[in-house]
Scaffold this active site. Structure first.
Site, short mmCIF file in Angstrom:
data_model
loop_
_atom_site.label_atom_id
_atom_site.label_comp_id
_atom_site.label_asym_id
_atom_site.label_seq_id
_atom_site.Cartn_x
_atom_site.Cartn_y
_atom_site.Cartn_z
CB SER A 1 -0.72 -0.17 1.49
OG SER A 1 -1.99 0.58 1.15
CG ASP B 1 -4.12 -1.28 0.82
OD1 ASP B 1 -3.53 -1.61 1.02
OD2 ASP B 1 -4.41 -0.13 1.12
#
Length: 317
Positions: free
Chosen positions: A68, A189
């Protein structure tokens, strides 16, 4: 002075030529020391501060894995661009903002990751692709497969557009971003399935690691009943993804417990904020700047301790 933690033949000795210290496998008795970068959206500005200090001191690692916001930081670090991630996260010009109501109106998404990964690198913030691809650092970007709910670890060694897509996929926050299609698969993510990829680093052969977290000690993600219902409704066609999202708090607690054990054994060096953590989507530039400076100061304050960890003999495998 440059410190390069290198993986070489166990018969090679430490080399002090040209002001560069090369700690070989013979000196560390492992296959090397890895760098693990947690996500956390705008809390990743803390990591940017830490890594900028590492770059100032010439500290490199043979392996780095980012998830991320950690994947965003990974790009700037491997390309050796001090201040790159900071400039991405704290745009000086309001026209270059990549998240907020204006992005929702004009781009139908609250977070415009295309701007970060496809526009910034070629326009506002030229990215050193050549340096990244020629760094010699083994890099991995953590993504979550939306169909299987499992983490995947992807890399790219030459294609600029695909590299940007890896970063985009790893940073695509559920509900706030669209799924990213890559190689015929859909991703979100990476922090959903593997928030702190320490086990990945270990399985890749890096038995000692430096881990940079963006939460204070003991802090864990939470999910209230409303959020659970929202995820279950929005991603009803992706049951495995829903399951991994709902399980994330428990997974994260388990990873923190593992880090504690590894830290006691001298197998990880953890760097984390000591100030109260900021919001994931903090918008105040002064608050973000302060958190960035906190990262710099933490890196400076633990530098000597970190050097002792990096260059002392590793625990036998």
């Amino acid at each position: 002075m440059h410190y390069f933690i290198d993986r070489k033949s166990k018969h090679e000795k430490s080399d002090h030529t040209n002001g560069e210290i090369k700690m070989t496998e013979d000196g560390l008795k492992t296959k090397g020391i890895g760098l693990v970068l947690e996500g956390g959206a705008l809390r990743g500005i803390f990591t940017a501060g830490v890594l900028d200090y590492f770059m100032e001191r010439g500290l490199k690692f043979p392996y780095a894995v980012g998830v991320s916001a950690g994947a965003c930081n990974l790009l700037g670090y491997v390309a050796n661009q001090i201040g790159y991630t900071k400039s991405c996260m704290i745009p000086k010009d309001a026209k270059n903002q990549y998240f907020g109501v204006n992005q929702l109106i004009h781009n139908k998404t609250i977070i415009n990751l295309d701007r970060i990964f496809y526009e910034y690198p070629y326009n506002q913030l030229p990215f050193h692709f050549k340096t990244f691809f020629g760094s010699g650092i083994q890099t991995e970007f953590v993504v979550t497969n939306c169909d299987t709910g499992k983490a995947e670890y992807l890399h790219e060694n030459g294609n600029e557009h695909r590299l940007g897509t890896l970063g985009k996929a790893s940073a695509s926050v559920p509900l706030f971003s669209k799924m990213v299609e890559l190689d015929g698969k859909k991703y979100l993510d990476g922090g959903l399935a593997d928030s702190i990829p320490i086990e990945r680093a270990i399985t890749q052969g890096f038995l000692k690691n430096v881990v940079i977290l963006t939460r204070t000690r003991g802090a864990v993600p939470t999910l209230n009943s409303y959020q659970r219902i929202l995820y279950q409704t929005f991603y009803k066609d992706f049951p495995q993804l829903v399951q991994v999202i709902l399980n994330r708090p428990a997974m994260y607690k388990g990873q923190l417990a593992l880090l504690d054990c590894l830290e006691q054994e001298g197998k990880v060096f953890v760097i984390r904020p000591r100030l109260p953590e900021i919001k994931r989507f903090e918008t105040d530039p002064a608050t973000l700047e302060s958190y960035y400076q906190h990262g710099l100061q933490i890196a400076k304050s633990c530098w000597d301790e970190l050097q002792n960890y990096l260059f002392r003999s590793a625990i036998p495998t």
